[in-house]
Design a protein around this motif. Structure first.
Motif, mmCIF file in Angstrom:
data_model
loop_
_atom_site.group_PDB
_atom_site.id
_atom_site.type_symbol
_atom_site.label_atom_id
_atom_site.label_comp_id
_atom_site.label_asym_id
_atom_site.label_seq_id
_atom_site.Cartn_x
_atom_site.Cartn_y
_atom_site.Cartn_z
ATOM 1 N N UNK A 20 0.282 0.974 -15.208
ATOM 2 C CA UNK A 20 0.608 1.962 -16.231
ATOM 3 C C UNK A 20 -0.589 2.851 -16.524
ATOM 4 N N UNK A 21 -1.793 2.294 -16.332
ATOM 5 C CA UNK A 21 -2.992 3.071 -16.579
ATOM 6 C C UNK A 21 -3.189 4.189 -15.572
ATOM 7 N N UNK A 22 -2.667 3.984 -14.362
ATOM 8 C CA UNK A 22 -2.794 5.012 -13.327
ATOM 9 C C UNK A 22 -2.116 6.298 -13.759
ATOM 10 N N UNK A 23 -0.959 6.156 -14.420
ATOM 11 C CA UNK A 23 -0.206 7.330 -14.850
ATOM 12 C C UNK A 23 -0.570 7.739 -16.272
ATOM 13 N N UNK A 24 -0.870 6.751 -17.120
ATOM 14 C CA UNK A 24 -1.216 7.066 -18.501
ATOM 15 C C UNK A 24 -2.504 7.868 -18.578
ATOM 16 N N UNK A 25 -3.459 7.568 -17.697
ATOM 17 C CA UNK A 25 -4.734 8.283 -17.714
ATOM 18 C C UNK A 25 -4.532 9.767 -17.438
ATOM 19 N N UNK A 67 -2.951 9.033 -22.347
ATOM 20 C CA UNK A 67 -2.426 7.919 -23.138
ATOM 21 C C UNK A 67 -3.416 6.761 -23.107
ATOM 22 N N UNK A 68 -3.333 5.901 -24.155
ATOM 23 C CA UNK A 68 -4.161 4.702 -24.184
ATOM 24 C C UNK A 68 -3.590 3.672 -23.233
ATOM 25 N N UNK A 69 -4.475 2.930 -22.610
ATOM 26 C CA UNK A 69 -4.071 1.941 -21.625
ATOM 27 C C UNK A 69 -4.487 0.554 -22.087
ATOM 28 N N UNK A 70 -3.575 -0.391 -21.966
ATOM 29 C CA UNK A 70 -3.894 -1.766 -22.347
ATOM 30 C C UNK A 70 -4.916 -2.344 -21.381
ATOM 31 N N UNK A 125 0.852 -1.190 0.000
ATOM 32 C CA UNK A 125 0.000 0.000 0.000
ATOM 33 C C UNK A 125 0.889 1.241 0.000
ATOM 34 N N UNK A 126 0.542 2.215 -0.842
ATOM 35 C CA UNK A 126 1.305 3.457 -0.928
ATOM 36 C C UNK A 126 0.341 4.637 -1.018
ATOM 37 N N UNK A 127 0.830 5.771 -0.556
ATOM 38 C CA UNK A 127 0.089 6.996 -0.811
ATOM 39 C C UNK A 127 0.326 7.378 -2.265
ATOM 40 N N UNK A 128 -0.502 8.246 -2.815
ATOM 41 C CA UNK A 128 -0.332 8.638 -4.213
ATOM 42 C C UNK A 128 1.013 9.332 -4.427
ATOM 43 N N UNK A 129 1.452 10.100 -3.453
ATOM 44 C CA UNK A 129 2.741 10.777 -3.569
ATOM 45 C C UNK A 129 3.882 9.768 -3.589
ATOM 46 N N UNK A 130 3.817 8.754 -2.707
ATOM 47 C CA UNK A 130 4.854 7.714 -2.680
ATOM 48 C C UNK A 130 4.849 6.928 -3.984
ATOM 49 N N UNK A 131 3.659 6.658 -4.498
ATOM 50 C CA UNK A 131 3.538 5.886 -5.731
ATOM 51 C C UNK A 131 4.181 6.626 -6.907
ATOM 52 N N UNK A 132 3.948 7.927 -7.003
ATOM 53 C CA UNK A 132 4.550 8.719 -8.073
ATOM 54 C C UNK A 132 6.065 8.724 -7.982
ATOM 55 N N UNK A 133 6.579 8.810 -6.753
ATOM 56 C CA UNK A 133 8.037 8.823 -6.567
ATOM 57 C C UNK A 133 8.662 7.486 -6.961
ATOM 58 N N UNK A 134 8.011 6.378 -6.582
ATOM 59 C CA UNK A 134 8.522 5.053 -6.923
ATOM 60 C C UNK A 134 8.473 4.816 -8.427
ATOM 61 N N UNK A 135 7.410 5.283 -9.074
ATOM 62 C CA UNK A 135 7.273 5.104 -10.519
ATOM 63 C C UNK A 135 8.340 5.914 -11.262
ATOM 64 N N UNK A 149 4.313 -4.245 -15.158
ATOM 65 C CA UNK A 149 3.309 -5.321 -15.142
ATOM 66 C C UNK A 149 2.480 -5.318 -13.865
ATOM 67 N N UNK A 150 2.801 -4.431 -12.922
ATOM 68 C CA UNK A 150 2.074 -4.388 -11.655
ATOM 69 C C UNK A 150 0.638 -3.907 -11.870
ATOM 70 N N UNK A 151 -0.235 -4.294 -10.950
ATOM 71 C CA UNK A 151 -1.634 -3.864 -10.969
ATOM 72 C C UNK A 151 -1.883 -2.934 -9.790
ATOM 73 N N UNK A 152 -2.915 -2.110 -9.906
ATOM 74 C CA UNK A 152 -3.261 -1.227 -8.795
ATOM 75 C C UNK A 152 -4.767 -1.254 -8.548
ATOM 76 N N UNK A 153 -5.137 -0.926 -7.304
ATOM 77 C CA UNK A 153 -6.541 -0.816 -6.921
ATOM 78 C C UNK A 153 -6.646 0.194 -5.791
ATOM 79 N N UNK A 154 -7.684 0.971 -5.812
ATOM 80 C CA UNK A 154 -7.962 1.891 -4.704
ATOM 81 C C UNK A 154 -9.465 1.926 -4.471
ATOM 82 N N UNK A 155 -9.860 2.319 -3.291
ATOM 83 C CA UNK A 155 -11.294 2.315 -2.947
ATOM 84 C C UNK A 155 -12.143 3.011 -4.008
#
Length: 285
Positions: free
Chosen positions: A48-53, A57-60, A15-25, A33-39
């Motif tokens: 990739x869709x989290x950042x592409x959106x 950008x188009x997301x697979x 689990x990461x905060x959005x700020x931590x997630x952006x820094x790690x990415x 290939x990782x997946x993400x989910x949030x409430x």
């Protein structure tokens, strides 16, 4: 700030905060290939869709993440350029061997630094011709090599390696910066080697013996060449005309070994990149 849940392909979740997630990415510490989910989400989606959106950008679709191996593609096929480099290197190796034989033919026994060698006009002309041919081959070979480095770096990033330190342009450009060219080209090639083995976790890839041997031979060749130039200068200042044959042979011997290892290294990198593409094609079939 919302918490984002991350699932890796090995089943682990974090689990990461959005700020931590952006820094790690941004630091390329999360695989594509990782997946993400949030409430509020109906199910897991590609990270990739989290950042592409956010970038339009188009997301697979999710199915593309789960249906087997990732598709690896090269931006440009490196095989023709590699073949040209290998041919030029083999030609240079042949000329270098001929030059070494010419140096050995100057004397039955190798002289020491304080011995004079009587000049032979015909041999001097032959050596000069050999040197000019080798210089011409080297210039063309260097041009092809820099083209290859540019393409190999671009292909590494095209395979999906994120967070690489060097761009294709600077992968070549650092070779022309004084002092920096004593270590940056090694770092460039090491990065290409790592990314060609595992684009997702390339930082964890070892450099390999071949890579270290390649750069070690280059530095040794450079040091000995400068030493040879110094000996020649000392001889001219003293008004002497001699060649330090042992140093000459050392320079050409190291040059020969360096070219052989360079060919092996470049071919190995291309094979690593092609293996990723081939494995993807086999998996898709």
């Amino acid at each position: 700030m919302a918490t984002v849940h991350i699932a890796l392909k090995d089943g682990t979740q974090q689990e990461y905060s959005e700020e931590e997630l952006r820094a790690l990415w941004a630091a390329a510490k999360l695989p594509s290939t990782a997946l993400y989910w949030k409430p509020g989400m109906a199910g897991w989606e590609p990270l990739v869709g989290y950042f592409a959106a956010r970038q339009g950008m188009e997301v697979a679709p999710v199915s593309a993440v789960h249906t087997g191996a990732r598709r690896y593609r090269l931006r440009q096929d490196p095989r023709l350029l590699t073949a040209v480099y290998v041919v030029l290197s083999v030609a240079s190796i042949g000329v270098a061997i001929f030059q070494i034989l010419g140096i050995l033919g100057m004397s039955d026994l190798l002289p020491t630094a304080d011995q004079l060698i009587e000049p032979d006009p015909s041999m001097a002309a032959r050596n000069m011709t050999t040197m000019l041919i080798l210089a011409g081959l080297t210039l063309v070979e260097l041009l092809v090599y820099f083209m290859w480095v540019y393409r190999a770096n671009a292909n590494s990033q095209g395979l999906g390696a994120r967070g690489m330190r060097f761009t294709p342009g600077w992968a070549v450009g650092w070779s022309f910066v004084p002092v920096m060219n004593l270590f940056r080209p090694y770092q460039v090639m090491r990065e290409i080697w790592q990314a060609s083995g595992d684009p997702e976790y390339w930082r964890d890839e070892p450099g390999g013996v071949l890579l270290n041997l390649w750069w070690g031979l280059y530095l040794a060749m450079l040091a000995l060449a400068y030493g040879n130039a110094y000996f020649r200068w000392e001889a001219e200042v003293a008004g002497q005309e001699f060649q330090f044959v042992q140093v000459e042979l050392g320079v050409h011997g190291l040059h020969l070994a360096f070219r052989v290892v360079a060919v092996l290294l470049i071919v190995a990198i291309v094979r690593r990149q092609r293996a990723l593409v081939t494995s993807t094609s086999a998996g898709a079939a």
